[in-house]
Design a protein around this motif. Structure first.
Motif, mmCIF file in Angstrom:
data_model
loop_
_atom_site.group_PDB
_atom_site.id
_atom_site.type_symbol
_atom_site.label_atom_id
_atom_site.label_comp_id
_atom_site.label_asym_id
_atom_site.label_seq_id
_atom_site.Cartn_x
_atom_site.Cartn_y
_atom_site.Cartn_z
ATOM 1 N N LYS A 87 0.872 -1.230 0.059
ATOM 2 C CA LYS A 87 0.143 -0.030 0.023
ATOM 3 C C LYS A 87 0.842 1.261 -0.073
ATOM 4 N N ILE A 88 1.982 1.416 -0.801
ATOM 5 C CA ILE A 88 2.548 2.352 -0.876
ATOM 6 C C ILE A 88 1.939 3.518 -1.492
ATOM 7 N N ARG A 89 2.030 4.744 -1.025
ATOM 8 C CA ARG A 89 1.507 5.937 -1.428
ATOM 9 C C ARG A 89 2.267 6.589 -2.322
ATOM 10 N N ILE A 90 1.961 6.769 -3.390
ATOM 11 C CA ILE A 90 2.573 7.356 -4.773
ATOM 12 C C ILE A 90 2.069 8.682 -5.170
ATOM 13 N N GLY A 91 2.795 9.662 -5.276
ATOM 14 C CA GLY A 91 2.563 10.930 -5.636
ATOM 15 C C GLY A 91 3.209 11.123 -6.863
ATOM 16 N N VAL A 92 2.589 11.825 -7.788
ATOM 17 C CA VAL A 92 3.125 11.600 -9.313
ATOM 18 C C VAL A 92 2.916 13.335 -9.779
ATOM 19 N N ASP A 93 4.130 13.989 -10.341
ATOM 20 C CA ASP A 93 4.018 15.147 -11.121
ATOM 21 C C ASP A 93 4.345 14.763 -12.395
ATOM 22 N N PRO A 94 3.339 14.777 -13.468
ATOM 23 C CA PRO A 94 3.914 14.537 -14.544
ATOM 24 C C PRO A 94 4.664 15.701 -15.315
ATOM 25 N N MET A 95 4.559 16.855 -14.782
ATOM 26 C CA MET A 95 5.432 18.186 -15.207
ATOM 27 C C MET A 95 4.853 18.582 -16.457
ATOM 28 N N GLY A 96 3.573 18.228 -16.714
ATOM 29 C CA GLY A 96 3.052 18.368 -18.076
ATOM 30 C C GLY A 96 3.261 17.681 -19.257
ATOM 31 N N ARG B 38 12.674 24.995 -17.317
ATOM 32 C CA ARG B 38 13.355 23.647 -17.654
ATOM 33 C C ARG B 38 12.818 22.284 -17.031
ATOM 34 N N MET B 39 12.025 21.612 -17.610
ATOM 35 C CA MET B 39 11.260 20.481 -16.945
ATOM 36 C C MET B 39 12.251 19.357 -16.675
ATOM 37 N N ASP B 40 13.064 19.771 -15.753
ATOM 38 C CA ASP B 40 14.209 18.897 -15.293
ATOM 39 C C ASP B 40 13.864 18.282 -13.962
ATOM 40 N N CYS B 41 13.479 17.038 -13.928
ATOM 41 C CA CYS B 41 12.868 16.304 -12.789
ATOM 42 C C CYS B 41 14.073 15.869 -11.913
ATOM 43 N N SER B 42 15.417 16.073 -12.410
ATOM 44 C CA SER B 42 16.323 16.117 -11.348
ATOM 45 C C SER B 42 16.715 17.213 -10.501
ATOM 46 N N SER B 43 16.250 18.426 -11.001
ATOM 47 C CA SER B 43 16.590 19.749 -10.346
ATOM 48 C C SER B 43 15.644 20.022 -9.122
ATOM 49 N N PRO B 44 16.224 20.242 -8.180
ATOM 50 C CA PRO B 44 15.760 20.743 -6.968
ATOM 51 C C PRO B 44 14.671 21.995 -7.122
ATOM 52 N N TYR B 45 15.033 22.784 -8.134
ATOM 53 C CA TYR B 45 14.242 24.219 -8.179
ATOM 54 C C TYR B 45 12.922 23.949 -9.292
ATOM 55 N N SER B 46 13.214 22.977 -10.109
ATOM 56 C CA SER B 46 12.242 22.612 -11.062
ATOM 57 C C SER B 46 11.200 21.824 -10.479
ATOM 58 N N MET B 47 11.768 21.142 -9.472
ATOM 59 C CA MET B 47 10.780 20.279 -8.876
ATOM 60 C C MET B 47 10.111 20.656 -7.473
ATOM 61 N N GLN B 48 10.081 21.806 -7.313
ATOM 62 C CA GLN B 48 9.521 22.520 -5.709
ATOM 63 C C GLN B 48 8.317 22.528 -5.837
ATOM 64 N N GLY B 49 7.397 22.253 -6.702
ATOM 65 C CA GLY B 49 5.939 21.937 -6.744
ATOM 66 C C GLY B 49 5.760 20.664 -5.940
ATOM 67 N N ALA C 285 7.521 9.898 -3.984
ATOM 68 C CA ALA C 285 6.915 10.940 -4.837
ATOM 69 C C ALA C 285 7.989 10.943 -6.082
ATOM 70 N N VAL C 286 7.255 10.932 -7.473
ATOM 71 C CA VAL C 286 8.280 10.974 -8.585
ATOM 72 C C VAL C 286 7.767 11.996 -9.367
ATOM 73 N N GLY C 287 8.702 12.506 -10.351
ATOM 74 C CA GLY C 287 8.348 13.517 -11.426
ATOM 75 C C GLY C 287 9.161 13.110 -12.782
ATOM 76 N N ASN C 288 8.738 13.290 -13.752
ATOM 77 C CA ASN C 288 9.241 13.112 -15.197
ATOM 78 C C ASN C 288 9.347 14.133 -15.860
ATOM 79 N N ASP C 289 10.251 14.262 -16.917
ATOM 80 C CA ASP C 289 10.424 15.219 -17.968
ATOM 81 C C ASP C 289 9.303 15.203 -19.141
ATOM 82 N N PRO C 290 9.132 15.783 -19.976
ATOM 83 C CA PRO C 290 8.204 15.873 -21.103
ATOM 84 C C PRO C 290 7.969 14.574 -21.683
ATOM 85 N N ASP C 291 9.124 14.188 -22.061
ATOM 86 C CA ASP C 291 9.115 12.573 -22.870
ATOM 87 C C ASP C 291 9.027 11.525 -22.143
#
Length: 547
Positions: free
Chosen positions: A229-238, A279-290, A301-307
């Motif tokens: 029952k892992i709670r996973i948050g996802v930000d597709p970053m558009g 810059r939709m860089d999911c490895s950047s702490p600045y771009s991933m602030q949201g 929680a996970v984020g990914n870049d546009p492609d």
């Protein structure tokens, strides 16, 4: 580079890309390929990229590239459908339509997402590989994306019969032919009108989403994630994977919450990166602030870049993981939890990835394969099943199925994101905790990458760096143990230089897609030692540029 004062904040409306102006530039700006090198077709480590404003990614580029790819397919007798994907950048839609008009004019069957939707890079790779495994005709693919680049950029890359980025021999052929077409005013380019493209009967709708999602259980332990029952948050970053997460959650019974469902070609919802650009860089702490602001709401929680060929992993207690750290953890976990993988199988890293990976692989008694920058260097090994894992320091990786057969031969942000949840479910520890254990065992690395503006001539000089450019015997107080211009894993040229000591190294290379050169540095001693590495590395690069 100094951190921009607005880094991590949303961009003011006045600074967002003007989409009508961008699209006008795409259609009206004409590249001067014969006289301006920066306006020619050039395939870097992951395709041709550029900006319509700078006349480096315009309709004429795509017309020429698509025609060149169609002709290349003919020389190779590739008769199966071409799988065509696009991400959510504004120029991607325009380039998608341009590409369709040329491919169909050349009689190429093209498979696209149902209802004209988006298709992530790894999904195209997966589709090519599954097609070629089960069908008599063979297929290849094109992905229209500039990856994590800013909203005004565009990109296009060709994926070969083996599913991943085409190798240099192929892209050199395509680029040479495309530039010849540009220089000859596109004489020889075939193209259908929009109406004829739509009615030609060569465009086939394909359900990429279910085709990919239904196969995920063969590469990730979905049952373990659901049971825990892992709670996973996802930000597709558009990005292009935004409509995949709900089907994944539904099919496998996972607790997934998509925290941002917006798709907007200005990417106005992505905080500014360290240099003040979107810059939709999911490895950047600045771009991933949201997403970082919501980390306490989820186990992972996970984020990914546009492609979707990159991943960003956020742990509840510690925040965004360093990409190198996650690669090291993923390799150790997979080596211990994929019993069907051979003990002789290789684990791949690029020369500019952390030395922690070297130490972890050695500690596991496994084989390391060190290659130049670019995921294309992993394609052959992963396709054949001799390489279990291929990773890049820029937060991109993929790995084999549970049965040790190929999954994708391109970076896959989905499976790297889901692997973080599997790791937590199976071990009871999040990836950052496991990395801390690695540090206790192997030492703490201090890693840094520097990007410096450079023109084409300077980049050419840096790309020609050789061992003879290193005359000193020590680096940052330690004896130099190796000077590399070719990767030890496959003997391929680095396109730059890597200098190593017992506890540190630096590498310098020009970017293949941006007007910058990059210096990578790592110390296993201290921040002060890293600073000394940086100073001496810069002195070496400056001496080359001044020569």
């Amino acid at each position: 580079m100094a951190i921009h004062p607005q880094a991590g904040q949303l961009a003011p409306h006045s600074s967002l890309v003007n989409l009508p102006e961008l699209m006008t530039a795409y259609y009206l700006n004409k590249p001067r390929a014969a006289t301006h090198p920066d306006e020619r077709v050039s395939f870097g480590t992951s395709g041709h990229r550029g900006s319509a404003f700078l006349t480096s990614f315009n309709e004429e580029h795509i017309l020429a590239i698509a025609q060149a790819i169609a002709e290349y397919r003919q020389t190779q007798n590739i008769s199966g459908p071409l799988y065509l994907g696009k991400d959510t950048h504004a120029l991607s839609e325009a380039a998608f339509q341009t590409t369709l008009s040329v491919l169909t004019a050349n009689g190429v069957r093209v498979r696209t997402q149902l209802n004209g939707g988006y298709t992530p890079t790894p999904v195209i790779s997966h589709a090519i590989l599954t097609h070629n495994k089960h069908q008599h005709d063979v297929s290849d693919g094109i992905v229209i994306t500039p990856s994590h680049n800013p909203p005004e950029d565009g990109g296009i890359k060709y994926n070969s019969l083996k599913g991943g980025p085409a190798d240099k021999d192929i892209t050199d052929w395509v680029a040479k032919r495309a530039n010849a077409l540009l220089e000859n005013n596109l004489v020889g380019v075939k193209r259908l009108s929009l109406q004829d493209t739509q009615s030609c009967g060569l465009i086939e709708s394909f359900d990429f989403i279910n085709h990919y999602v239904n196969d995920l259980e063969n590469v990730i332990d979905m049952q373990a994630i659901a049971k825990a029952k892992i709670r996973i948050g996802v930000d597709p970053m558009g990005g292009s994977g935004i409509y995949y997460w709900e089907p994944i959650a539904k099919k496998y019974g996972l607790d997934i919450q998509v925290v941002n469902t917006e798709v907007d070609a200005t990417f106005r919802f992505v905080p500014l990166d360290k240099d003040g650009r979107i810059r939709m860089d999911c490895s950047s702490p600045y771009s991933m602030q949201g997403l970082l602001k919501l980390k306490d709401d989820f186990d992972i929680a996970v984020g990914n870049d546009p492609d979707y060929d990159r991943h960003g992993i956020v742990c509840a207690q510690s925040g965004l993981m360093n990409p190198n750290a996650y690669l090291a953890v993923a390799i150790e976990y997979l080596s211990k939890n994929r019993p069907q993988w051979s003990q002789d199988i290789q684990f791949g890293k690029t020369l500019v990835s952390s030395g922690m990976i070297d130490r972890v692989v050695q500690g596991l008694g496994r084989q390391l394969c060190e290659v130049p920058v670019g995921f294309k260097w992993y394609v052959e090994g992963m396709f054949e099943g001799s390489m279990a894992f291929g990773g890049e320091e820029s937060a991109g990786a993929s790995f084999l199925r549970k049965d040790a057969s190929v999954w994708t031969t391109d970076k896959d942000g989905f499976i790297m994101a889901l692997l973080a949840a599997e790791i937590l479910a199976v071990t009871g520890k999040d990836p950052q905790t496991l990395y801390n254990e690695q540090v206790a065992q192997y030492g703490k690395p201090y890693y840094k990458r520097i990007d410096v503006a450079a023109n084409s001539a300077q980049k050419a000089l840096l790309g020609a760096l050789d061992a003879k450019n290193v005359t000193q015997k020590t680096l940052a107080g330690e004896a130099i143990t190796s000077v590399l211009t070719h990767a030890p894993g496959n003997g391929a040229a680095i396109g730059g230089l890597k200098v190593s000591t017992g506890n540190g190294w630096f590498a310098a290379r020009p970017s293949g897609t941006e007007n910058v050169y990059k210096i990578y540095l790592e110390s296993f001693i201290s921040e002060n030692h890293l600073a000394e590495l940086e100073r001496e590395a810069k002195e070496l690069v400056d001496s080359v540029l001044a020569s």
